[in-house]
Design an enzyme around this catalytic site. Sequence first.
Site, PDB file in Angstrom:
ATOM      1  N   ARG A   1      -8.348  11.398  -7.072  1.00  0.00           N
ATOM      2  CA  ARG A   1      -9.452  10.654  -6.490  1.00  0.00           C
ATOM      3  C   ARG A   1     -10.705  11.507  -6.347  1.00  0.00           C
ATOM      4  NH1 ARG A   1      -8.144   7.457  -1.090  1.00  0.00           N
ATOM      5  NH2 ARG A   1     -10.232   7.616  -0.258  1.00  0.00           N
TER       6      ARG A   1
ATOM      7  N   LYS B  80       0.885  -1.175   0.000  1.00  0.00           N
ATOM      8  CA  LYS B  80       0.000   0.000   0.000  1.00  0.00           C
ATOM      9  C   LYS B  80       0.916   1.216   0.000  1.00  0.00           C
ATOM     10  CE  LYS B  80      -3.903   2.183   2.326  1.00  0.00           C
ATOM     11  NZ  LYS B  80      -3.496   3.559   2.086  1.00  0.00           N
TER      12      LYS B  80
ATOM     13  N   LYS C 245      -7.259  -3.134   3.160  1.00  0.00           N
ATOM     14  CA  LYS C 245      -5.950  -2.523   3.404  1.00  0.00           C
ATOM     15  C   LYS C 245      -5.560  -2.813   4.840  1.00  0.00           C
ATOM     16  CE  LYS C 245      -8.329   1.848   4.271  1.00  0.00           C
ATOM     17  NZ  LYS C 245      -8.637   3.190   3.818  1.00  0.00           N
TER      18      LYS C 245
HETATM   19  P1  AMP Z   1      -7.337   5.308   2.227  1.00  0.00           P
HETATM   20  O1  AMP Z   1      -6.780   6.549   1.639  1.00  0.00           O
HETATM   21  O2  AMP Z   1      -6.812   5.038   3.601  1.00  0.00           O
HETATM   22  O3  AMP Z   1      -8.848   5.204   2.082  1.00  0.00           O
HETATM   23  O4  AMP Z   1      -6.762   4.063   1.386  1.00  0.00           O
HETATM   24  C1  AMP Z   1      -7.095   3.820   0.081  1.00  0.00           C
HETATM   25  C2  AMP Z   1      -5.996   4.343  -0.777  1.00  0.00           C
HETATM   26  O5  AMP Z   1      -4.914   3.474  -0.748  1.00  0.00           O
HETATM   27  C3  AMP Z   1      -6.299   4.463  -2.215  1.00  0.00           C
HETATM   28  O6  AMP Z   1      -7.002   5.589  -2.568  1.00  0.00           O
HETATM   29  C4  AMP Z   1      -4.921   4.486  -2.833  1.00  0.00           C
HETATM   30  O7  AMP Z   1      -4.475   5.819  -2.978  1.00  0.00           O
HETATM   31  C5  AMP Z   1      -4.077   3.847  -1.813  1.00  0.00           C
HETATM   32  N1  AMP Z   1      -3.307   2.716  -2.315  1.00  0.00           N
HETATM   33  C6  AMP Z   1      -2.012   2.598  -2.074  1.00  0.00           C
HETATM   34  N2  AMP Z   1      -1.523   1.488  -2.619  1.00  0.00           N
HETATM   35  C7  AMP Z   1      -2.528   0.860  -3.252  1.00  0.00           C
HETATM   36  C8  AMP Z   1      -2.634  -0.340  -3.996  1.00  0.00           C
HETATM   37  N3  AMP Z   1      -1.586  -1.129  -4.201  1.00  0.00           N
HETATM   38  N4  AMP Z   1      -3.854  -0.660  -4.496  1.00  0.00           N
HETATM   39  C9  AMP Z   1      -4.941   0.134  -4.280  1.00  0.00           C
HETATM   40  N5  AMP Z   1      -4.892   1.285  -3.577  1.00  0.00           N
HETATM   41  C10 AMP Z   1      -3.700   1.650  -3.067  1.00  0.00           C
END
Ligand code: AMP
Length: 622
Positions: free
Chosen positions: A302, A278, A482
Amino acid sequence: MALFLKLAELAEQLAGDAGRLKKRAAIAEAIAAVHGAASESEDTGLFALYLAGTPFAEADSRKLNAGGALLSKALLAVSGATDPELTAAYRRHGDLGAAAFDLLEHSRPGSSSGSRPGETHVRESGHGAPRVEARLTLEEVAAAFAAMAAAGTTAIRARLVEGLLRRASPLEAKYLLKLMLGDMRIGVKQSLVEEAIAVAASVPVEEVRHAVMLEADLAAAVKRAFAGTLAEARMRLFHPLGFMLASPVTSPEEAVERFTEKGAESAGVSVEAFLEDKYDGMRAQVHCGDPEQHGRVAIYSRNREDVTASFPELEEAFASVQQPLIFDGEILGWEFATARALPFAVLAQRIGRKRVPNEVRQQIPVVFMAFDLMCANEELLLELPLRERRNRLESAVERLVEAVRSPLTIDERTRGAQGVMFAEPEGVGMERLMLSPSRLVESADDIERAYAEARARSNEGVMLKAAASFYQPGRRGLAWVKLKRELATLDVVVTGAEFGHGKRAGILSDYTFAVRGEGGELLNVGKAYSGLTDAEIAGMSAWMMEHTLEDQGYFRTVEPLMVLEVAFNNIMRSSRHASGFALRFPRIIRIRSDKPVSEIDTVERVEEIYQSQVDKPVEGHA
Ligand code: AMP
């Protein structure tokens, strides 16, 4: 020639209706009526578009560029109200449209919100002579919006807004303002309008939704629905698709549980899942390779903004792609020498920049780490299982990686007004396209190990994605999870700010922020002032001055547009804020300019975190 009043009356009715089905039926009936009266015109499309709270179709990159400050000023000019009167009206409703209704009702004795459609309406011209004007039509509103988008100055835009408001009844003004602010607040999302279109035109809703996804144009979809041509909609590049999101888990065991079908062996992962790092960068979608628009590249964040100008290296590099593709991935600040991502805080310095000088290109180089392929040629791949999308992604990247390059710095004199639109000869410059390494996961231990390795590479954690899952745009489903171990954080929106003390006197530095309630309303949950750098605070303060809705002296309410990620020690029940909760020791982790307000956390999530605490503090008893 449909009237804006029709729309305003329907909106007012919908705001009072609770039931989704009732709302859908009312919208469907109205759409059918507008279509019946003028099937050849653009009215039905405009009606649907405006009801969804969008002045332009999504595929249309035009913007009104009219924020709360400009609209409030126009309202003051038209209503003749004073600043304190506007403030008081705003405070009563928390909404500029509703405040406008109050002020205009008072300033126009005899003007009635309920005048019947088709009626002309008589207004004082300001010099005593009554003026008779025809009611605003949807087409006239559309023409004014087009002129606002094209206007070169704020003064021209303000005049256009005033022109609209002067011709509007209080009820029309209420919904014109809400529409211009992009939020009708009537509990009607685009998806409900899509359903209503399907009902009105007697077509399956999936077909309407599919056409909207391909063409990103609700108005066009209405036309197609009535003309029976929904199946002819083709994928168009250069409008952002929704991003698929992940749900959080806090341990490898929890992740395994998510991916284990009930009854399957508890030790292993029975549902095949891919594991990848991630990354802590900026989520982005890259559109490129349209044969009809050679060299055109668009990068969307996004929150669906076009951020191409902030990453010219990527634009230059992807301009060489010859086949229409949409990649999903993460923009990362990149250290080429060590092949590692730079911390998010470093990349953040580039976010929002409109111009990127050579020093910035050199100091904070960027790459695009691709992890999904959403469209190839004219084929939308979202309904293929991830396993298949991944295969296609791998072969696309393999084919392109050598060509998708651009130099670390450029000769700035060659950069024309249009920006650089050339492809690098192969082998020149830095490789800007990378493939996110991914492998099938086997067990909780495996995930634990991968997590430690990801952290050692300075990435945030790991992602697990079900190999059989479809890409669900705009959804935070269970197919992607995640894993990060930090304490829970909340994504919130700033609703107000207070001036600081000492060296921060005169600077709006204490922020009140909100999460979203069950009905979509914003509910304050806390206040924080620590965590940002002085430069960030100065930037926030200037922004808030510009986006003030209500000036109460030491405190200002601001347009709810700025998203923050906040951490805290724990959550307690409290009557201090409208959400019924308060955060203990809140601190700002970062400004989430990459996150749209529609994706902030909900009061439900706050409750969930509250319930997960071993000690559940209540204010006064903690
Ligand atoms: P959050 O911002 O905590 O909602 O986490 C989701 C975000 O993780 C996504 O919007 C991506 O920007 C990020 N992300 C980072 N690495 C990945 C990955 N390998 N696959 C999908 N999303 C990812």
